[in-house]
Write a protein that holds these residues in place. Structure first.
Motif, mmCIF file in Angstrom:
data_model
loop_
_atom_site.group_PDB
_atom_site.id
_atom_site.type_symbol
_atom_site.label_atom_id
_atom_site.label_comp_id
_atom_site.label_asym_id
_atom_site.label_seq_id
_atom_site.Cartn_x
_atom_site.Cartn_y
_atom_site.Cartn_z
ATOM 1 N N GLY A 122 -39.993 13.170 -35.830
ATOM 2 C CA GLY A 122 -40.775 13.930 -34.863
ATOM 3 C C GLY A 122 -39.902 14.557 -33.797
ATOM 4 O O GLY A 122 -40.079 15.738 -33.447
ATOM 5 N N VAL A 123 -38.927 13.796 -33.286
ATOM 6 C CA VAL A 123 -38.004 14.331 -32.280
ATOM 7 C C VAL A 123 -37.180 15.476 -32.869
ATOM 8 O O VAL A 123 -37.036 16.554 -32.274
ATOM 9 N N GLY A 124 -36.634 15.262 -34.052
ATOM 10 C CA GLY A 124 -35.804 16.292 -34.682
ATOM 11 C C GLY A 124 -36.580 17.549 -35.002
ATOM 12 O O GLY A 124 -36.070 18.673 -34.821
ATOM 13 N N ALA A 125 -37.815 17.385 -35.492
ATOM 14 C CA ALA A 125 -38.626 18.554 -35.827
ATOM 15 C C ALA A 125 -38.942 19.376 -34.585
ATOM 16 O O ALA A 125 -38.905 20.619 -34.622
ATOM 17 N N LEU A 126 -39.240 18.716 -33.473
ATOM 18 C CA LEU A 126 -39.547 19.443 -32.237
ATOM 19 C C LEU A 126 -38.313 20.164 -31.709
ATOM 20 O O LEU A 126 -38.402 21.309 -31.253
ATOM 21 N N SER A 135 -35.800 21.300 -33.494
ATOM 22 C CA SER A 135 -35.563 22.431 -34.387
ATOM 23 C C SER A 135 -36.515 23.576 -34.075
ATOM 24 O O SER A 135 -36.112 24.757 -34.036
ATOM 25 N N LEU A 136 -37.780 23.233 -33.843
ATOM 26 C CA LEU A 136 -38.768 24.263 -33.506
ATOM 27 C C LEU A 136 -38.450 24.916 -32.165
ATOM 28 O O LEU A 136 -38.559 26.145 -32.006
ATOM 29 N N TRP A 137 -38.017 24.117 -31.194
ATOM 30 C CA TRP A 137 -37.669 24.647 -29.870
ATOM 31 C C TRP A 137 -36.490 25.613 -29.972
ATOM 32 O O TRP A 137 -36.509 26.689 -29.371
ATOM 33 N N PHE A 138 -35.467 25.228 -30.726
ATOM 34 C CA PHE A 138 -34.297 26.098 -30.902
ATOM 35 C C PHE A 138 -34.679 27.401 -31.592
ATOM 36 O O PHE A 138 -34.181 28.472 -31.264
ATOM 37 N N THR A 139 -35.584 27.299 -32.564
ATOM 38 C CA THR A 139 -36.002 28.488 -33.306
ATOM 39 C C THR A 139 -36.755 29.468 -32.416
ATOM 40 O O THR A 139 -36.567 30.686 -32.507
ATOM 41 N N VAL A 153 -39.189 20.321 -21.667
ATOM 42 C CA VAL A 153 -39.872 21.050 -20.590
ATOM 43 C C VAL A 153 -39.285 20.663 -19.232
ATOM 44 O O VAL A 153 -39.028 21.534 -18.385
ATOM 45 N N PHE A 154 -39.055 19.390 -18.992
ATOM 46 C CA PHE A 154 -38.463 18.948 -17.729
ATOM 47 C C PHE A 154 -37.044 19.474 -17.566
ATOM 48 O O PHE A 154 -36.637 19.840 -16.462
ATOM 49 N N LEU A 155 -36.310 19.530 -18.680
ATOM 50 C CA LEU A 155 -34.942 20.061 -18.603
ATOM 51 C C LEU A 155 -34.955 21.552 -18.298
ATOM 52 O O LEU A 155 -34.168 22.033 -17.469
ATOM 53 N N THR A 156 -35.842 22.285 -18.930
ATOM 54 C CA THR A 156 -35.938 23.728 -18.701
ATOM 55 C C THR A 156 -36.348 24.031 -17.259
ATOM 56 O O THR A 156 -35.893 25.017 -16.664
ATOM 57 N N ALA A 157 -37.191 23.167 -16.698
ATOM 58 C CA ALA A 157 -37.629 23.352 -15.305
ATOM 59 C C ALA A 157 -36.616 22.791 -14.310
ATOM 60 O O ALA A 157 -36.882 22.792 -13.104
ATOM 61 N N HIS A 158 -35.449 22.313 -14.802
ATOM 62 C CA HIS A 158 -34.372 21.766 -13.967
ATOM 63 C C HIS A 158 -34.832 20.562 -13.145
ATOM 64 O O HIS A 158 -34.366 20.345 -12.021
ATOM 65 N N LEU A 159 -35.741 19.804 -13.739
ATOM 66 C CA LEU A 159 -36.192 18.576 -13.076
ATOM 67 C C LEU A 159 -35.312 17.384 -13.437
ATOM 68 O O LEU A 159 -35.267 16.398 -12.702
ATOM 69 N N VAL A 160 -34.644 17.472 -14.580
ATOM 70 C CA VAL A 160 -33.705 16.433 -15.018
ATOM 71 C C VAL A 160 -32.416 17.108 -15.466
ATOM 72 O O VAL A 160 -32.391 18.306 -15.765
ATOM 73 N N GLY A 188 -43.138 11.012 -31.308
ATOM 74 C CA GLY A 188 -41.743 11.423 -31.129
ATOM 75 C C GLY A 188 -41.616 12.879 -30.735
ATOM 76 O O GLY A 188 -40.806 13.239 -29.870
ATOM 77 N N ALA A 189 -42.440 13.732 -31.356
ATOM 78 C CA ALA A 189 -42.419 15.158 -31.009
ATOM 79 C C ALA A 189 -42.880 15.387 -29.573
ATOM 80 O O ALA A 189 -42.312 16.218 -28.850
ATOM 81 N N LEU A 190 -43.897 14.637 -29.133
ATOM 82 C CA LEU A 190 -44.381 14.786 -27.754
ATOM 83 C C LEU A 190 -43.321 14.351 -26.744
ATOM 84 O O LEU A 190 -43.158 14.989 -25.697
ATOM 85 N N VAL A 191 -42.612 13.285 -27.051
ATOM 86 C CA VAL A 191 -41.526 12.833 -26.164
ATOM 87 C C VAL A 191 -40.480 13.924 -26.013
ATOM 88 O O VAL A 191 -40.048 14.263 -24.894
ATOM 89 N N ALA A 192 -40.046 14.489 -27.143
ATOM 90 C CA ALA A 192 -39.038 15.552 -27.091
ATOM 91 C C ALA A 192 -39.553 16.783 -26.358
ATOM 92 O O ALA A 192 -38.805 17.425 -25.605
ATOM 93 N N LEU A 193 -40.820 17.102 -26.540
ATOM 94 C CA LEU A 193 -41.397 18.268 -25.878
ATOM 95 C C LEU A 193 -41.360 18.129 -24.360
ATOM 96 O O LEU A 193 -40.913 19.042 -23.655
ATOM 97 N N PHE A 194 -41.826 17.000 -23.843
ATOM 98 C CA PHE A 194 -41.831 16.799 -22.397
ATOM 99 C C PHE A 194 -40.412 16.742 -21.843
ATOM 100 O O PHE A 194 -40.151 17.263 -20.737
ATOM 101 N N ALA A 195 -39.504 16.135 -22.581
ATOM 102 C CA ALA A 195 -38.113 16.082 -22.126
ATOM 103 C C ALA A 195 -37.518 17.480 -22.024
ATOM 104 O O ALA A 195 -36.825 17.808 -21.051
#
Length: 280
Positions: free
Chosen positions: A261-265, A267-271, A202-209, A193-200
């Protein structure tokens, strides 16, 4: 001399009868364990064992079967004064493989029709149990194609489907690798779940989605243990509340670990990076 000979003959026949019953019972339990290990409902396992034992003319009142989510216990009481025969087998790990369940059911039917012997049935059961349906690469590719299809079905574009496919590769590979190496399912699902959120992200930050909502929903719906949840409901509907409740809790924990896993990632990204993520 005659009495001695008759005594030896009767004794040998009783031993041979018990050995035959033992072989049938062992084969029935092996078939049941393969089905239980691959996600079958307990009532279906119970029926398969009954079907195999009935094929050898063992009376229903002589059979006592207990099937739970972690094992099977079967006792046969012979018609004569011989002691009861009891066998039990436990399930070490569980997966979802409907193909093996279907193969065992087909084999039990052939055995009931006297098309194969106990020895032949045991050999075929071993082949079924040891068979590997698909390798790691094929399973990973299937999950990725499934998530990409869900992404488009949820209203995403072809581009969203493509990036959902890419975002699923590592989580899907990790999930399959973790199952193969007996990782704790709670930990493996949480990491996936954390890996899914991470890639999502990253793609959003790179303006791919345009949003992470489509990617995360498409991947999570594939990883959610739907078969386990449905099997739990079917068990409870058929009166097996112990196994149904345990499987229901299993499905709930797996789904909760994905969400954790999604929520933890997130939260970590926002932090670390801050900012607001568009989820729409």
């Amino acid at each position: 001399m005659l009495q001695f000979t008759l005594g030896i003959t009767i004794y040998v026949r009783v031993i041979k009868k018990e050995e035959n019953m033992y072989d049938v019972l062992n084969m029935a339990l092996t078939a049941g364990i393969i089905m239980l290990r691959n996600g079958s409902e307990t009532y279906r396992v119970h029926n398969i064992i009954h079907q195999i034992l009935f094929a050898k003319k063992i009376k229903e009142e002589s059979i006592d079967i207990l099937v739970v989510g972690t094992g099977i216990i079967v006792t046969i009481v012979p018609d004569d004064d011989s002691p009861p025969i009891t066998m039990n087998k436990s399930v070490d790990k569980r997966v979802n493989n409907l193909q093996k369940i279907s193969q065992v059911a087909s084999l039990a039917k052939r055995f009931s029709n006297r098309e194969i012997s106990v020895t032949q049935a045991m050999k075929k059961l071993k082949i079924i149990d040891d068979a590997i349906s698909y390798n790691l690469l094929v399973r990973t590719l299937a999950i990725c194609l499934g998530t990409a299809s869900f992404s488009i079905a949820f209203g995403g574009s072809l581009s969203d489907g493509f990036f959902t496919f890419l975002a699923t590769i590592v989580p899907a590979f990790f999930i399959n690798y973790a199952k193969k190496n007996d990782f704790p399912f709670f930990l493996s699902n949480m990491v996936a779940g954390a890996l899914v959120a991470l890639f999502a992200l990253v793609f959003l930050t790179a303006h791919l989605v345009m949003s992470v909502n489509n990617i995360i929903a498409s991947v999570i719906i594939i990883l959610t243990p739907g078969v386990v949840a449905v099997t739990a409901i079917r068990d409870m509907v058929n009166g097996d509340f112990i196994t149904g409740a345990s499987r229901g809790i299993d499905a709930l924990i797996q789904a909760a670990s994905l969400a954790l896993g999604v929520g933890a990632l997130f939260s970590l990204w926002f932090t670390i990076f801050g900012g607001i993520i568009w989820m729409g």
